[in-house]
Enzyme design. Sequence first.
Site, short mmCIF file in Angstrom:
data_model
loop_
_atom_site.label_atom_id
_atom_site.label_comp_id
_atom_site.label_asym_id
_atom_site.label_seq_id
_atom_site.Cartn_x
_atom_site.Cartn_y
_atom_site.Cartn_z
N GLU A 164 -6.44 -7.34 -1.27
CA GLU A 164 -7.02 -7.30 0.07
C GLU A 164 -8.46 -6.82 0.01
OE1 GLU A 164 -5.10 -4.97 3.07
OE2 GLU A 164 -3.08 -5.54 2.44
N GLU A 204 0.83 -1.20 0.00
CA GLU A 204 0.00 0.00 0.00
C GLU A 204 0.86 1.26 0.00
OE1 GLU A 204 -4.14 -1.56 2.04
OE2 GLU A 204 -2.75 -0.43 3.29
#
Length: 681
Positions: free
Chosen positions: A319, A162
């Site tokens: 995710e 991320e």
Amino acid sequence: MISTLLSRAGGPTDGDRTPRLLYGADYNPEQWPRTVWEEDVRLMREAGVNLVSVGIFSWARIQPAEDSWDFTWLDEVMDLLHEGGIGVDLATATASPPPWLTTAHPEILPVTAGGETVWPGARQHWRPTSPVFRRHALRLVRQMATRYADHPALVAWHVNNELGCHNVYDYSDDAARAFRSWLRARYTTLETLNRAWGTAFWSQRYTDWEQILPPRLAASHPNPTQQLDFKRFSSDALREHLRAEREILREITPDIPVTTNFMVMGGTKGMNYPDWADEIDFVSNDHYVQPGPQDRDELSFSANLTSGISGGRPWFLMEHSTSAVNWQPVNVAKRPGELARDSLLHVAHGADAVCFFQWRQSAAGAEKYHSAMVPHAGADSDLFRSVSELGAALKRLAPIAGSEREPAPVGILYDWESWWAGEQDSHPTSLLDYRQEALDWYTALLSLGIRADLVTTRSDLHRHRMLIAPVLHLVPADLAKTLTRYAEQGGHLVTTYFSGIVDENDHVWLGGYPGALRDLLGIRIEEFGPLLAGETTELDDGTTGSLWTDRITVTVPETDVLSRYRTGMHAGRPAVTRRVTGNGSATYVSTRLGVQGLASLLLRLLEPAGVESELPTAARGSVETIVRRSAEARFVFLVNRTDEAVTVPGLSGGVLLGTTNEDGTVALGPRGVAVLRQPTA
């Protein structure tokens, strides 16, 4: 490249290497005693898991001191997973520097605009431009790549994690030096920079590169072009870190695909993902539902946009959550059916891999209340049974693997630089919400049963009969020409308030608004009319506007007025206009109409564009339809947007997932999903 990963996933107990949809989670065995690991692999196979991401936050475990390495535990985990037939998306582990590194080198810690240091204790406490951090991170990457280059469990590399989630904007001295270098490359000379930044205003003219700083805390509004360039620079700085890790991985493991997980969701806007997409072998994304009236429409919107960033090619859902998260003000558990619907919506929009955060719910740490595939209650739970049912459904959907998104008749143009520039300070209103306006158009189209694609300026816009470009604030000359050509060659362009206002340097296009699009639209606006919070205006077609109005003058006789303001300071003047140009048209919407108002307007705009719903009338609004296509088949996803059972008649094809009634209609339970397989024409 994702097809390579699909065929590599598996191990000696899973000899079938045909492409399949991938299924799994982030796996963090270092949080658990060794006795749990074998049970994990057994349960993974029971649930249908064939891929896990490992090592994401393991730097401190792998490298406990600067000159000390411990791969013993990770070696064992990799071996266990391979023996269990589970592939590994191995992270480079650089996401969070260990305490020994930040203690020895506090100069790697980010600095806020106000000069505060961002201290360790959470995650992502590193400067994207720190040469010290880069040196240590790349040393770790090289160690990881060298050790596991030939491990049979390795199917993909997961760069960092991320990128930019918590550290996209750093205002440190490292960032200042890197920003100046970036500006030199962009502008070459100070004279060019001064013109681009409009530094004649407020006595900001620079005479030496060393005078330039990031837009730190200032007495008033910082220079707007400086702010915009700092956003561009910050995205590029993270992209450069991605490149640096990727180059080592490609040097040592040229046959292993490389990805990193984007965050195309909610208000995450600091990273210009269309600019990043070509840096990786396949696009990956993280997404979490945020409760609200458009929660699942936003999920569909984000998955759709991820497909647009990926160019319509398959991508990886890295995710999402099985149920509740831990970071919202109130963390609501998912209702029955939502785990499957959320996952399959991503698959419908192009995801060939469905993974969760995380495999086993943590017993300690900041995310211990975040749901997982194996909850605190263990495998004897409704949640794990739902996880296993989804695994079985994904096996049935294996024929979809590798198929691409079929272009929809409508495209919605989503542009990061317009998002950045349009929401800066010192504007006519601070209430503008770029993403919400785009989402409203998307939801309105869903309510009419119309398929739409989220696209970027890099996309082939001519693939869509209608192109909606909401709040396209920043329009360089080349983009204006592209949009004009689109309309003249038969496309139907729709744009809105505060569009076409500035060029790439955030300089206003002079001569009247909407500047760059004024001639195409056949209108001229002398002054904006933003509305106060809660203030509305009525239109003569029965719709209600908010946020914004414009005092429009029609300048081209062929421009039709589709509706006028009935109330407010612009009463009697045009509110929505449409100009026929060439074989197409250009429509301007001067106020925020909301979902219902946009749906009403779209009914008038879709017909001349030759766009109609592919769904039977009874299913429109209740069902979202998405299409993926391969050389052999067309896969039609039907997703129930409601909490009531829905029946969809009149569709052909064999049922890959779901049920049909005796009369051949497709039965969708509350929040249900069905998938039809149709032969290609």
